[in-house]
Motif scaffolding. Sequence first.
Motif, PDB file in Angstrom:
ATOM      1  N   ARG A  41      56.150  46.881  37.558  1.00  0.00           N
ATOM      2  CA  ARG A  41      54.567  46.674  36.204  1.00  0.00           C
ATOM      3  C   ARG A  41      54.352  45.680  36.215  1.00  0.00           C
ATOM      4  O   ARG A  41      53.303  45.379  35.772  1.00  0.00           O
ATOM      5  N   THR A  88      53.783  42.678  37.631  1.00  0.00           N
ATOM      6  CA  THR A  88      52.086  43.313  38.211  1.00  0.00           C
ATOM      7  C   THR A  88      51.096  43.192  37.952  1.00  0.00           C
ATOM      8  O   THR A  88      49.480  42.247  37.739  1.00  0.00           O
ATOM      9  N   ALA A  89      51.624  44.222  35.938  1.00  0.00           N
ATOM     10  CA  ALA A  89      49.944  43.834  35.223  1.00  0.00           C
ATOM     11  C   ALA A  89      49.801  42.793  34.625  1.00  0.00           C
ATOM     12  O   ALA A  89      48.147  41.801  34.842  1.00  0.00           O
ATOM     13  N   LEU A 141      50.108  39.235  36.088  1.00  0.00           N
ATOM     14  CA  LEU A 141      49.084  38.774  37.575  1.00  0.00           C
ATOM     15  C   LEU A 141      47.574  39.244  37.899  1.00  0.00           C
ATOM     16  O   LEU A 141      47.162  38.343  37.706  1.00  0.00           O
ATOM     17  N   HIS A 142      48.054  40.334  37.656  1.00  0.00           N
ATOM     18  CA  HIS A 142      46.713  40.987  36.985  1.00  0.00           C
ATOM     19  C   HIS A 142      45.402  40.731  36.127  1.00  0.00           C
ATOM     20  O   HIS A 142      44.110  40.481  36.380  1.00  0.00           O
ATOM     21  N   ARG A 143      46.146  41.052  35.171  1.00  0.00           N
ATOM     22  CA  ARG A 143      45.175  40.001  34.131  1.00  0.00           C
ATOM     23  C   ARG A 143      44.601  38.179  34.027  1.00  0.00           C
ATOM     24  O   ARG A 143      43.616  38.609  33.392  1.00  0.00           O
ATOM     25  N   ASP A 165      44.055  36.762  37.409  1.00  0.00           N
ATOM     26  CA  ASP A 165      44.013  37.048  38.383  1.00  0.00           C
ATOM     27  C   ASP A 165      44.613  35.955  38.918  1.00  0.00           C
ATOM     28  O   ASP A 165      44.088  35.181  39.734  1.00  0.00           O
ATOM     29  N   ASP A 192      47.396  35.381  42.404  1.00  0.00           N
ATOM     30  CA  ASP A 192      48.446  35.819  43.377  1.00  0.00           C
ATOM     31  C   ASP A 192      49.652  35.186  43.552  1.00  0.00           C
ATOM     32  O   ASP A 192      49.993  34.593  42.909  1.00  0.00           O
TER      33      ASP A 192
END
Length: 206
Positions: A149, A152-153, A155-157, A159, A161
């Motif tokens: 997690r 993933t957090a 990578l999301h911040r 943007d 892949d």
Amino acid sequence: MTTAPSAAPAILIDIGGVLVPDHLTAAATEWSNRLGTSQHAFTSALFGGNDEQVLIGRISEAAWWNIVRDRLGISQDLIAEIRCDLASKETWDDALVTCLRRLRGSVKTAIVSNAWPQMRTRMANAGLLDIVDAIVLSCEVGCAKPDPRIYTAALHRIDADPADALFIDDTPGHVATARSLGMTGHVHTSTQHTLARIKDFLRPPD
């Protein structure tokens, strides 16, 4: 027919043992000698059980240091001295910091670190909050590497892949998790090797 531009590459990097070289081993030796205990006993008092407590933000750093003080059986003044001494020994790798600063704007960058709550404050005091696009700390997101997690957090911040990301950490198990999520992984062993790996990762394909 035109092709879509390729996504910007991303660099995700750890703090302890990478951006901040290990200083705890030497400090543990010094303090265990001073306190008349073993190095193992000192580090166990400092970190034992922290993964499920201060490291993921369930208790404050001040509360954790009170636990450490009780474990070591020392005074409030002495635990305060230990805290100050460990903080004073924390230094940042100038070459890696400079590299990250230069990459901003052309490469997506993030710090992903298992860290206690005062880390962001110490970074602010050192003028380092702007070296990357995002700073993801375990104590703030409530989970720590190798929990997927936190990756993933991050990578999301930014943007990004997984396929476009290079993850750098000094713990092989943390790098293994990054690879399982589709990222390229690099186990940090030296500044020179890590800088070379970043350069190679960002080199345009032939």
